[in-house]
Structure formats: structure tokens, C-alpha cells
Write an enzyme that holds these catalytic residues in place. Structure first.
Site, PDB file in Angstrom:
ATOM      1  CG  ASP A  65      49.125 -57.013-102.998  1.00 25.78           C
ATOM      2  OD1 ASP A  65      49.637 -55.939-102.610  1.00 25.78           O
ATOM      3  OD2 ASP A  65      48.163 -57.549-102.417  1.00 25.78           O
ATOM      4  CG  ASP A  67      47.922 -52.260-104.846  1.00 30.34           C
ATOM      5  OD1 ASP A  67      47.659 -53.318-105.447  1.00 30.34           O
ATOM      6  OD2 ASP A  67      47.657 -52.065-103.648  1.00 30.34           O
ATOM      7  CG  ASP A 146      45.273 -45.560 -95.342  1.00 27.31           C
ATOM      8  OD1 ASP A 146      46.371 -45.418 -95.914  1.00 27.31           O
ATOM      9  OD2 ASP A 146      44.698 -46.652 -95.240  1.00 27.31           O
TER      10      ASP A 146
END
Length: 451
Positions: A65, A67, A146
Site C-alpha cells: 500500500d 501512505d 519509529d
């Protein structure tokens, strides 16, 4: 190695790679993602492709996907796209819907200040972020991410890549590094420990010593994560095509038991090697189905992982309560699933399927008469049969093997031959001498005894 250009000063350091010096092409980016990026850009907002999409394109993989991140707020994004819906309480996100494809758009995250309004930011005493709607700049957004390999941004304005914290170097070195102090970052969101394992297995990367060292001692923090969120994480862990390796890596880091507390008595005990073999075979079978783009269901995975626990619990119930076997099975099934759902909230549609797969294991051994046909017509028969085959292979049990082979033949023959197969089972039953029928009483005798 990619050259570094236009290094700017920020908390992490920023490197801009011009279009001519990286391999990402718009031809490899989803048309819908490009529509979102271009519309945000034309409306005067910053717009970047970010995270896994950029990482996978640089690795030559096809992203699952795409983002997008921007300086537009969720409300401003919604005004630009009629096909937008806003989701999330912990962090507000915009989902742009294009049929089955969803482009997730997030506003740049910012830093938390001591005087932040708690309506936008809330943190627990352990340091876990409970609410995180604090918006900021691109540099701050990168610092809030992260892993370094996820702090890579593709700028639609000039098609350059913006690299924070040396993510490009980590991709080339095939290592997974955390941004910031690992202890602090894991306390902020303990699910990052699961993500570290998932990315390492998926990409074939090594987790750096600084990022991996705190995991075993902080694994217990996962017990504070909502059980519903851990179910979603389990789907990512075990249904992405690397379930077996992920399971073993979770065990090595001590992350398996917060997800499946009942497995501790099995995985830590060398006498249950057969149980671990069965779980690994089931995960390997699912991995193969994913790779061949065949249908998979979470129910099968959870049924396999918890099966050794159920077998032990059934024997305990039989010993403790002296119940009939069928009643002991039903009670054990309820207990195992109820306890598991406290850690990982398995939706009811899947717990019902798990029950049916387990219950069919007993029914498949009863094949006389019409029982075999009824089991064969059950909606869960195929999953239950695959489950039976795995049990036979993992255990090496001769009776289970013969049972699985019988059902394999039963599926491959026509209706007439199935009747012959079940009839043959009836003929093989041990002979029992029937008691002679009692002679019916005459009406005279009956009336005499009545009086």
C-alpha cells in the site's frame, strides 16, 4: 551507495537525494496515490509519499500500500476529497477511498510540550501514548517515526527523496535501527517491538543490537495494549507469508507469550516438541498458500496455535471433573478461547470457525452410515481436513495417517463409491451377538397380569 546532497541541520540530519540519483519512478506508484499527492500539492500543501511504500520501492519490491503525509490537517484534507473519511482516536488519519484501494493520509506529527492541551496529547504513567493529535513540521514528523527505514519521504514537488537518520544507509546495510532511545520509544508504543520483528523477517534485515537488547525485558508492556489492536497485529504477523519465521522470532525475543500466554507451558517444555512442530507446520502451510495467492483465514492459524493447549486442557478436565469426553471437550474449548480473547480479541466470527474446526476433528473419526457425508458437507470440512492432515504428519500417528488417507479418497471418488466406503466400515465393526427378541404377550396374558 547513493550520494548525499544538500545536507541540512535538524534533530536527525536531513539528506535530499535528487530524482536523477535514486531509482523510484512514478510508474511504480499507484495512480490513486499520485492523484492524492498532486491534489494536495496543487492546493498549496506539502505532500510526500512516506514509509513502507518508499522503502519497498527502493528495495525493488512491490509495495502493498501507499501512505501519504502532509502539513494539511485532517479537516483540510476532507475538504479536498469527497471520498475521504476521518478515522482514529489515538491519532487522527484521513482515508481516501478509491474502490478497494485506500490511500492513508496523515498530518505531520509534532513534538509534545509540557503545556500541551491534553485533548490533543495524553500519555500514561508508563510513557505510552494514549492520544497523539499533535501536529508539526516535516522534520518533527521524521523524529516521531519509529525506524530509520520508515523515515524516507518521496517529495511530489520535485520527485526527490528526503532521508532522515540515515535510512538509505540502513537499507543498503540491511539493518533495522530505531530512531531515538529504544527504551523510550518502546514505552511510547510497545507494538513497535512486534513491528521490529515483523519488518526484520519480512525484509530479511538484522535488528541492531541497540534496538533488540531492550525487547526481552520490555515484552510485558504488550499486556497493556488493547486486545483488539493486538488481533490486528497478529494478522500482520502471521498472514503475510512469513508466519513460521515470525513465530520463531517472537519466541526468541519473548514476545510470543504476551500474545499467547497459554503457550508458555508448551514452548518452554522440551517434552512438547511435537506440539511446536505442529504449529510450525501449520504456519508453513499458510505461508505457502499466501505465496500462491490462495485464500487463508485467521481462524485456521489461531486453531493451530491453540490446538496443543486445547489437548492438554481436555485431559485436565477429564481428570478433574470425570466428565464424558464430549462434555470435557466443550468445556475445554470454552476455557481456552475465553482466556485467549483476554490477550488477543479474536472476533466471534473467527472463534465460531475455530470451534467448528476443532469439533470436526472428533466427527471425522466417526464415518459409519450417513455421518461421513454429513461431515463432508459441513462448511468447514476442507479446513478441518487440512488440519487433520497436519496433525497426522506432525505426530506420525498411524491411525491419524490412515484416517487422513481415507478422507482424501472419500473426496476423490463419486457418490456411489463413497457409499461403498462407508458400508465397508460398517462391515468391519466387531460382531456382537444379538439378544433374542422377547416374544410379545398375548392380550389374554396382558389382561391377566394387569389384574
Amino acid at each position: 551507495m547513493l550520494q548525499q546532497h544538500e545536507t541540512e541541520t535538524s534533530g536527525l540530519g536531513k539528506t535530499i537525494i535528487p530524482r536523477a540519483e535514486h531509482t523510484i519512478s512514478r510508474q511504480d506508484i499507484s495512480d490513486n496515490a499520485l492523484k492524492v499527492l498532486y491534489r494536495l500539492h496543487k492546493a498549496g500543501y506539502e505532500a510526500y509519499l512516506v514509509g513502507g511504500g518508499v522503502r519497498d520501492l527502493l528495495l525493488g519490491k512491490k509495495p502493498k500500500d501507499f501512505d501519504v503525509t502532509t502539513n494539511a490537517t485532517p479537516e483540510e484534507i476532507k475538504k479536498l476529497f469527497r471520498n475521504c473519511r476521518l478515522i482514529g482516536r489515538r491519532f487522527r488519519l484521513a482515508h481516501i477511498l478509491f474502490g478497494r484501494e485506500i490511500i492513508e493520509v496523515a498530518t505531520f506529527r509534532g513534538h509534545h510540550l509540557a503545556d500541551d492541551n491534553q485533548q490533543n496529547h495524553l500519555q500514561s504513567e508508563q510513557g505510552m501514548l494514549l492520544r497523539d493529535n499533535v501536529y508539526g513540521t516535516l522534520d518533527e514528523d521524521a523524529e516521531r517515526r519509529d525506524f530509520t527505514i520508515n523515515a524516507l519521504y518521496y517529495n511530489i514537488a520535485d520527485f526527490s527523496i528526503v532521508d532522515f537518520a540515515g535510512g538509505l544507509n540502513d537499507i543498503q546495510d540491511r539493518c533495522l535501527s530505531l530512531i531515538g532511545d529504544p527504551d523510550v520509544r518502546y514505552h511510547e508504543d510497545p507494538v513497535r517491538m512486534l513491528r521490529a520483528v515483523r519488518f526484520a523477517v519480512k525484509l530479511g534485515f538484522d535488528i541492531t543490537e541497540s534496538a533488540s537488547a531492550p525487547i526481552p525485558k520490555l515484552a510485558g508492556l504488550l499486556r497493556d495494549i488493547p486486545a483488539a489492536r493486538l488481533f490486528e497485529e497478529c494478522l500482520k504477523l502471521f498472514l503475510a507469508g512469513q508466519g513460521k519465521l515470525t513465530f520463531l522470532k517472537l519466541r526468541d525475543y519473548g514476545l510470543l507469550f504476551p500474545l499467547f500466554p497459554q503457550l508458555k507451558q508448551i514452548v518452554d517444555d522440551d517434552t512438547h516438541n511435537q506440539a511446536l512442530t505442529f504449529i510450525c507446520m501449520a504456519l508453513e502451510s499458510t505461508d505457502s498458500r499466501v505465496r500462491h495467492e490462495q485464500r487463508v483465514t485467521p481462524a485456521f492459524i489461531f486453531a493451530a496455535i491453540l490446538w496443543p493447549v486445547l489437548e492438554i486442557r481436555i485431559q485436565e478436565v477429564l481428570t478433574e471433573l470425570s466428565l464424558p469426553y464430549s462434555d470435557a471437550c466443550s468445556l475445554a474449548v470454552n476455557q481456552v478461547l475465553d482466556k485467549q480473547c483476554k490477550s488477543v480479541a479474536i472476533p466471534r466470527r473467527f472463534t465460531n470457525a475455530i470451534r467448528e474446526i476443532w469439533e470436526l476433528q472428533n466427527r471425522l473419526s466417526r464415518r459409519q452410515g450417513k455421518r461421513a457425508q454429513r461431515s463432508f458437507e459441513h462448511p468447514r470440512f476442507r479446513a478441518a481436513f487440512d488440519f487433520l492432515e497436519l496433525r497426522a504428519k506432525a505426530s506420525g500417528d498411524q491411525q491419524l495417517t490412515e484416517l487422513a488417507q481415507w478422507w482424501q479418497r472419500f473426496q476423490n471418488v463419486n457418490e456411489k463409491e463413497r457409499f461403498v466406503m462407508t458400508k465397508a466400515l460398517g462391515n468391519n465393526r466387531p460382531y456382537r451377538k444379538r439378544k433374542p427378541r422377547r416374544k410379545p404377550k398375548s392380550s389374554a396374558e396382558s389382561s391377566h397380569q394387569d389384574f
